[in-house]
Design an enzyme around this catalytic site. Sequence first.
Site, PDB file in Angstrom:
ATOM      1  N   HIS A 114       0.816  -1.211   0.000  1.00  0.00           N
ATOM      2  CA  HIS A 114       0.000   0.000   0.000  1.00  0.00           C
ATOM      3  C   HIS A 114       0.855   1.269   0.000  1.00  0.00           C
ATOM      4  CE1 HIS A 114      -3.462  -2.559   1.144  1.00  0.00           C
ATOM      5  NE2 HIS A 114      -2.708  -3.066   2.082  1.00  0.00           N
TER       6      HIS A 114
HETATM    7  O1  RIB Z   1      -5.104  -0.084   4.487  1.00  0.00           O
HETATM    8  C1  RIB Z   1      -3.708  -0.082   4.292  1.00  0.00           C
HETATM    9  C2  RIB Z   1      -3.053   0.900   5.202  1.00  0.00           C
HETATM   10  O2  RIB Z   1      -3.277   0.507   6.540  1.00  0.00           O
HETATM   11  C3  RIB Z   1      -1.520   0.946   5.038  1.00  0.00           C
HETATM   12  O3  RIB Z   1      -1.078   2.248   5.288  1.00  0.00           O
HETATM   13  C4  RIB Z   1      -1.025   0.007   6.096  1.00  0.00           C
HETATM   14  O4  RIB Z   1       0.276   0.366   6.591  1.00  0.00           O
HETATM   15  C5  RIB Z   1      -2.038   0.229   7.181  1.00  0.00           C
HETATM   16  O5  RIB Z   1      -1.642   1.368   7.915  1.00  0.00           O
END
Ligand code: RIB
Length: 317
Positions: free
Chosen positions: A242
């Site tokens: 992500h």
């Molecule tokens: O949904 C994904 C996010 O949530 C990313 O930033 C991961 O590190 C968690 O914080």
Amino acid sequence: MNAPLPLILDCDPGVDDFVAILMILAASERFNLLGITVSGGNVPLHYTAENALKACELAGKRDVKVYAGCPGPLLRSLALEDAVHGETGLKGVILPPPAMTLQPLHAVDFLIETLMTSPQKVTLATTGPLTNIALAIVREPRILDNVEEIVTMGGSMHLGNITPAAEYNFYADPEAAHILYTCGKKITTIGLDVTHQVVTSLDWLAHLKSLENPVTQVVLTMLHAFREYDMKYFEVGGGVLHDPCVIGYLLNRSLFKGKDVHVEIDTSFSLTRGRATVDWWHKRGLHINAHVFNEVNVEGFFDLLLGLLARYGGETP
Ligand code: RIB
Ligand code: CA
């Protein structure tokens, strides 16, 4: 070559945040990293703050300034993601306690002081709950005049990941996300629609293993541990990267495609709390407050990431 981009990263390391930090520090000619601010999120603040320091030390960048901020959201209690990131936030690895120490200033104070005094406009990259950023905006709205762009990992046009409706960063602090999407800036938004395309394949991990530098070996171990959860719960072919997508965008905007839309954050206390409703077809005719991506050049992203990590061994893959 353009001048280095003045940048502040707000994060909650977390495995993928950790990789995002390594990307920034590997591309030091591209970024003028003014500081890293940290909040509670994936794991409690004492771990996220320490993990940010550990990332800087692993990268050999002990001059980076790291500021601890809000331990939890504006309302209610913090929803942890330790099942995904491990108890300490760095699933699969144990790194030595950092010699680096946190800056004494609170992250929100750092954000306000820096944005009120920077001679150049500053880009904010966010990869965790938005509490620090939101509080800075509420306390001193004028900071927004000196913000070049806000690039946020959050939201989802389709399914959520922590609830059926909501993505974790926005779910962790919906009121903070609402403050961001009503602050008047157009928020560059990288949600699950894009990040769930960016998953670590065994083939790519094998390429990473071939680099064999101290940084890549730590990343490799973490990413192997990290991918189990995502493959089990989200029917994806690997670990979802992500937060690295935020830095990938800042380094090569052409890798991502999307459009200007209106986004509304659900701050109710119903099943859809934290959902980011994206008016992709402009059905409600509301003002534009976001640029949301739905496409990513996956191969191009992973080539970029491999090249950055290879720099820690002085290699070009
Ligand atoms: O949904 C994904 C996010 O949530 C990313 O930033 C991961 O590190 C968690 O914080
Ligand atoms: Ca994160």
